[in-house]
Design a protein around this motif. Structure first.
Motif: not given
Length: 288
Positions: A39-42, A121-122, A151-152, A170-173
């Motif tokens: 997942r961008p930007p990670f 940032f998301k 970052i929230d 992969g359902n997480f940040d």
């Protein structure tokens, strides 16, 4: 008569209790935080490094000291020839308590990645289990990222029995992303935790990190019999991990406390390291 998995506060008090025996078992498990790198930007190492620099790993251990027996450490199990000494870790950025220099570098990395002062940032999806220690650690990480990088994040609590489904998909940040271990030899766990299994990610590699050079080192480690050469391979692995920071470890083992009435006989004679599945009691009896 006998108890295992005592809470750490109680477990630490057991040696001083009259009429009781006790021991401390160290389970070889790596506890870490990480981000889902598909997942961008990670997928940008600057973002991962910025997060790593501002998350105070020692504070996570301290905040849960009475409910979880974390043993501060790195990617390789404490107490083995492959792990760095704690004293050395405490001097290293990303493991030491964050300094003014670390915070400055983290903000610069984030700005270079396109997010000055966290702008644009998301809102992070912070995945966590429904357990007391994870509630504490998730709230702490959420606060550290907000305070130091602006970052929230929103904490999403999932039942402990169901969280694996979100992790594997992969359902997480961001979330806790360590790897469980039965054996203390790194060839038994580093691939499962951070490697590839065929064309896909290994079960413990929930952050979905794929590094070809690291994968080759995993293969070399699995077939090399000489300990000194294996340590050299692990050191090369660590050099990559310090640059790529796929996960941010804070514990290189977990203390599990046992206690029993003195009339329980046949209990293991003292502290030990290893998974409890690998130990058996041939004879246990009550002497009363």
């Amino acid at each position: 008569d006998w108890g295992m998995w005592l809470d750490p506060k109680t477990g630490r008090s057991m040696p001083g209790r009259t009429g009781f025996g006790s021991l401390k078992q160290t389970i070889p498990v790596i506890a870490a935080w990480g981000v889902q790198q598909e997942r961008p930007p990670f997928n940008d190492v600057r973002v991962r490094m910025a997060f790593n620099l501002v998350i105070d790993k020692q504070a996570l251990v301290d905040a849960t000291a009475d409910i979880k027996g974390h043993n501060f450490g790195e990617w390789f199990v404490n107490g083995t020839p492959y792990a760095l000494p704690t004293a050395q870790l405490l001097t290293m950025p990303g493991f030491r308590r964050p300094t003014a220099e670390d915070y400055t570098n983290a903000k610069k990395l984030l700005a270079d990645a396109g997010f000055p002062n966290g702008q644009g940032f998301k809102v992070l999806d912070i995945l966590t289990r429904e357990t007391p220690d994870m509630r504490v650690k998730s709230a702490a990480v959420q606060a550290m990222l907000k305070e130091n990088l602006n970052i929230d994040g929103k904490i999403r609590i999932v039942d402990a029995s169901a969280i694996a489904d979100d992790q594997l998909k992969g359902n997480f940040d961001i979330g806790e992303a360590g790897y469980g271990i039965n054996l203390t030899d790194p060839s038994s766990y580093i691939g499962i935790g951070l490697g590839m299994c065929g064309a896909g990610f290994c079960p413990g590699n929930i952050v979905r990190w794929n590094h070809p050079e690291f994968n080759k080192l995993i293969q070399q480690l699995g077939i090399e019999p000489d300990e000194q050469k294996r340590i050299q391979i692990v050191n090369k692995m660590r050099d990559i991990l310090l640059v790529e920071v796929p996960v941010w470890p804070f514990s290189g083992g977990e203390y599990v406390y046992w206690g029993w009435q003195k009339y329980v006989k046949g209990v293991p004679p003292g502290d030990f390291t290893g998974s409890y599945e690998l130990h058996k009691w041939d004879y246990v009896w009550l002497d009363k």
